[in-house]
Design an enzyme around this catalytic site. Sequence first.
Site, PDB file in Angstrom:
ATOM      1  N   ALA A  66       0.868  -1.178   0.000  1.00 25.42           N
ATOM      2  CA  ALA A  66       0.000   0.000   0.000  1.00 25.42           C
ATOM      3  C   ALA A  66       0.904   1.226   0.000  1.00 25.42           C
ATOM      4  CB  ALA A  66      -0.889  -0.020   1.238  1.00 25.42           C
ATOM      5  N   GLY A 109       0.725  -4.899   0.945  1.00 24.50           N
ATOM      6  CA  GLY A 109      -0.474  -4.950   0.097  1.00 24.50           C
ATOM      7  C   GLY A 109      -0.214  -5.654  -1.236  1.00 24.50           C
ATOM      8  N   GLU A 112      -0.581  -9.182  -0.500  1.00 22.07           N
ATOM      9  CA  GLU A 112      -2.015  -9.407  -0.234  1.00 22.07           C
ATOM     10  C   GLU A 112      -2.819  -9.389  -1.532  1.00 22.07           C
ATOM     11  OE1 GLU A 112      -1.815  -6.215   2.662  1.00 22.07           O
ATOM     12  OE2 GLU A 112      -2.654  -7.551   4.174  1.00 22.07           O
ATOM     13  N   GLU A 132       4.866  -4.918   7.222  1.00 20.44           N
ATOM     14  CA  GLU A 132       4.171  -3.854   7.941  1.00 20.44           C
ATOM     15  C   GLU A 132       4.700  -3.650   9.349  1.00 20.44           C
ATOM     16  OE1 GLU A 132       2.723  -6.165   6.077  1.00 20.44           O
ATOM     17  OE2 GLU A 132       1.143  -5.265   4.836  1.00 20.44           O
TER      18      GLU A 132
HETATM   19  N1  CAA Z   1       4.630   3.174  -0.663  1.00 19.13           N
HETATM   20  C1  CAA Z   1       5.051   4.316  -1.229  1.00 19.13           C
HETATM   21  N2  CAA Z   1       6.183   4.421  -1.932  1.00 19.13           N
HETATM   22  C2  CAA Z   1       6.953   3.323  -2.062  1.00 19.13           C
HETATM   23  C3  CAA Z   1       6.580   2.096  -1.491  1.00 19.13           C
HETATM   24  C4  CAA Z   1       5.361   2.035  -0.777  1.00 19.13           C
HETATM   25  N3  CAA Z   1       4.894   0.899  -0.234  1.00 19.13           N
HETATM   26  N4  CAA Z   1       7.559   1.196  -1.770  1.00 19.13           N
HETATM   27  C5  CAA Z   1       8.478   1.830  -2.498  1.00 19.13           C
HETATM   28  N5  CAA Z   1       8.116   3.125  -2.676  1.00 19.13           N
HETATM   29  C6  CAA Z   1       8.849   4.161  -3.391  1.00 19.13           C
HETATM   30  C7  CAA Z   1      10.020   4.668  -2.578  1.00 19.13           C
HETATM   31  O1  CAA Z   1       9.612   5.630  -1.626  1.00 19.13           O
HETATM   32  C8  CAA Z   1      10.895   5.254  -3.659  1.00 19.13           C
HETATM   33  O2  CAA Z   1      10.352   6.496  -4.034  1.00 19.13           O
HETATM   34  P1  CAA Z   1      11.339   7.785  -4.209  1.00 19.13           P
HETATM   35  O3  CAA Z   1      12.217   7.423  -5.380  1.00 19.13           O
HETATM   36  O4  CAA Z   1      10.382   8.903  -4.486  1.00 19.13           O
HETATM   37  O5  CAA Z   1      12.108   7.902  -2.944  1.00 19.13           O
HETATM   38  C9  CAA Z   1      10.673   4.298  -4.829  1.00 19.13           C
HETATM   39  O6  CAA Z   1       9.427   3.626  -4.560  1.00 19.13           O
HETATM   40  C10 CAA Z   1      11.744   3.250  -4.974  1.00 19.13           C
HETATM   41  O7  CAA Z   1      11.885   2.603  -3.708  1.00 19.13           O
HETATM   42  P2  CAA Z   1      13.304   2.451  -2.940  1.00 19.13           P
HETATM   43  O8  CAA Z   1      14.196   3.595  -3.281  1.00 19.13           O
HETATM   44  O9  CAA Z   1      12.989   2.235  -1.505  1.00 19.13           O
HETATM   45  O10 CAA Z   1      13.834   1.123  -3.642  1.00 19.13           O
HETATM   46  P3  CAA Z   1      14.839   0.052  -3.019  1.00 19.13           P
HETATM   47  O11 CAA Z   1      15.205  -0.850  -4.156  1.00 19.13           O
HETATM   48  O12 CAA Z   1      15.937   0.695  -2.240  1.00 19.13           O
HETATM   49  O13 CAA Z   1      13.958  -0.784  -1.951  1.00 19.13           O
HETATM   50  C11 CAA Z   1      11.954  -1.924  -1.181  1.00 19.13           C
HETATM   51  C12 CAA Z   1      12.860  -1.550  -2.385  1.00 19.13           C
HETATM   52  C13 CAA Z   1      12.734  -2.859  -0.249  1.00 19.13           C
HETATM   53  C14 CAA Z   1      10.736  -2.627  -1.743  1.00 19.13           C
HETATM   54  C15 CAA Z   1      11.578  -0.644  -0.412  1.00 19.13           C
HETATM   55  O14 CAA Z   1      11.060   0.306  -1.340  1.00 19.13           O
HETATM   56  C16 CAA Z   1      10.520  -0.864   0.647  1.00 19.13           C
HETATM   57  O15 CAA Z   1      10.842  -1.342   1.725  1.00 19.13           O
HETATM   58  N6  CAA Z   1       9.265  -0.459   0.351  1.00 19.13           N
HETATM   59  C17 CAA Z   1       8.176  -0.522   1.316  1.00 19.13           C
HETATM   60  C18 CAA Z   1       7.644  -1.937   1.510  1.00 19.13           C
HETATM   61  C19 CAA Z   1       6.573  -1.941   2.567  1.00 19.13           C
HETATM   62  O16 CAA Z   1       6.778  -1.613   3.713  1.00 19.13           O
HETATM   63  N7  CAA Z   1       5.357  -2.337   2.153  1.00 19.13           N
HETATM   64  C20 CAA Z   1       4.200  -2.397   3.057  1.00 19.13           C
HETATM   65  C21 CAA Z   1       3.378  -1.148   2.914  1.00 19.13           C
HETATM   66  S1  CAA Z   1       2.070  -1.027   4.099  1.00 19.13           S
HETATM   67  C22 CAA Z   1       0.843  -2.057   3.540  1.00 19.13           C
HETATM   68  O17 CAA Z   1       0.931  -2.628   2.455  1.00 19.13           O
HETATM   69  C23 CAA Z   1      -0.357  -2.174   4.431  1.00 19.13           C
HETATM   70  C24 CAA Z   1      -1.386  -3.181   3.985  1.00 19.13           C
HETATM   71  O18 CAA Z   1      -1.457  -4.291   4.498  1.00 19.13           O
HETATM   72  C25 CAA Z   1      -2.404  -2.850   2.990  1.00 19.13           C
END
Ligand code: CAA
Length: 258
Positions: A66, A109, A112, A132
């Site tokens: 998400a 998400g 999911e 999360e």
């Molecule tokens: N939401 C918003 N933006 C996201 C995102 C997310 N879930 N995942 C990645 N992005 C964005 C980053 O912010 C980044 O944007 P900018 O270039 O503007 O900074 C871009 O995508 C590229 O990401 P990274 O620079 O972080 O890429 P990376 O290769 O270094 O890392 C990753 C990749 C490990 C997937 C890392 O992006 C990450 O940890 N992302 C978040 C994963 C996460 O926590 N997901 C759960 C979300 S909460 C949820 O889903 C709740 C639910 O149950 C519904």
Amino acid sequence: MAEYEMILTEAQGRVGLVRLNRPKALNALNAALMKELMNALAVFDADEGVGAMVVTGDERAFAAGADIKEMVDASAVEMLARDNISVFDRIRTIKKPVIAAVSGYALGGGCELAMSCDMIVASESAKFGQPEINLGVIPGAGGTQRLTHAVGKAIAMEMVLNNRTLSAAEAEHYGLVNRVVPVERYLEEALELAAEIAARAPLAVQIGKQAVNQAFEASLTEGLAAERRMFYFLFASQDQKEGMQAFIEKRPPQWKGE
Ligand code: CAA
């Protein structure tokens, strides 16, 4: 076909393909994208020319969860009022099979969403996780429920409580995905699987999907009773007569979806 900003759609024969298209954000699932995705699936579901659907991202990410930026400042009351998560539930109303073609990150998400689909074809680079806990929350779109059904309590606990990520091979081992193929093949493989299913008796495919999903909703006794009703119901279809007659006459069946 409707104009979309966050996804790309196309029909390939009897298969409807939806590609998530926010590559710079690793296909993070914001409200607009989810709305478009569910709309596209509903359109394909209503299209008689389509028998199955594939949802995919790109090679680097199916979806990284998400959209964190969209919810970072939200209060609980705002989250409840927006209720963005409920859109995930609408995938359960899609009658035709939906296959997730997953490469790269399927996190939060994204995992999911893949699990909400009926089957998952994964590339060797796919990574499944529910991170999360790192954000101070828990999965909110089925990650504690569908995941536990799929991989069992022990692994689900590790994933939800300690951010354990599953490689594609592990996901296959634990029964989360149908098959793992080389990166160059994952979308093709999912499209082929969808095309095979789309060529089968359409009513029986839809009822079969319903019947398998019933296993997650009811007791064994209720589930078996529902399955039996659906089985008997299919004897009202022309496809049942055709399928069985074709078997007896040793010829391929001609499905009508009636
Ligand atoms: N939401 C918003 N933006 C996201 C995102 C997310 N879930 N995942 C990645 N992005 C964005 C980053 O912010 C980044 O944007 P900018 O270039 O503007 O900074 C871009 O995508 C590229 O990401 P990274 O620079 O972080 O890429 P990376 O290769 O270094 O890392 C990753 C990749 C490990 C997937 C890392 O992006 C990450 O940890 N992302 C978040 C994963 C996460 O926590 N997901 C759960 C979300 S909460 C949820 O889903 C709740 C639910 O149950 C519904």
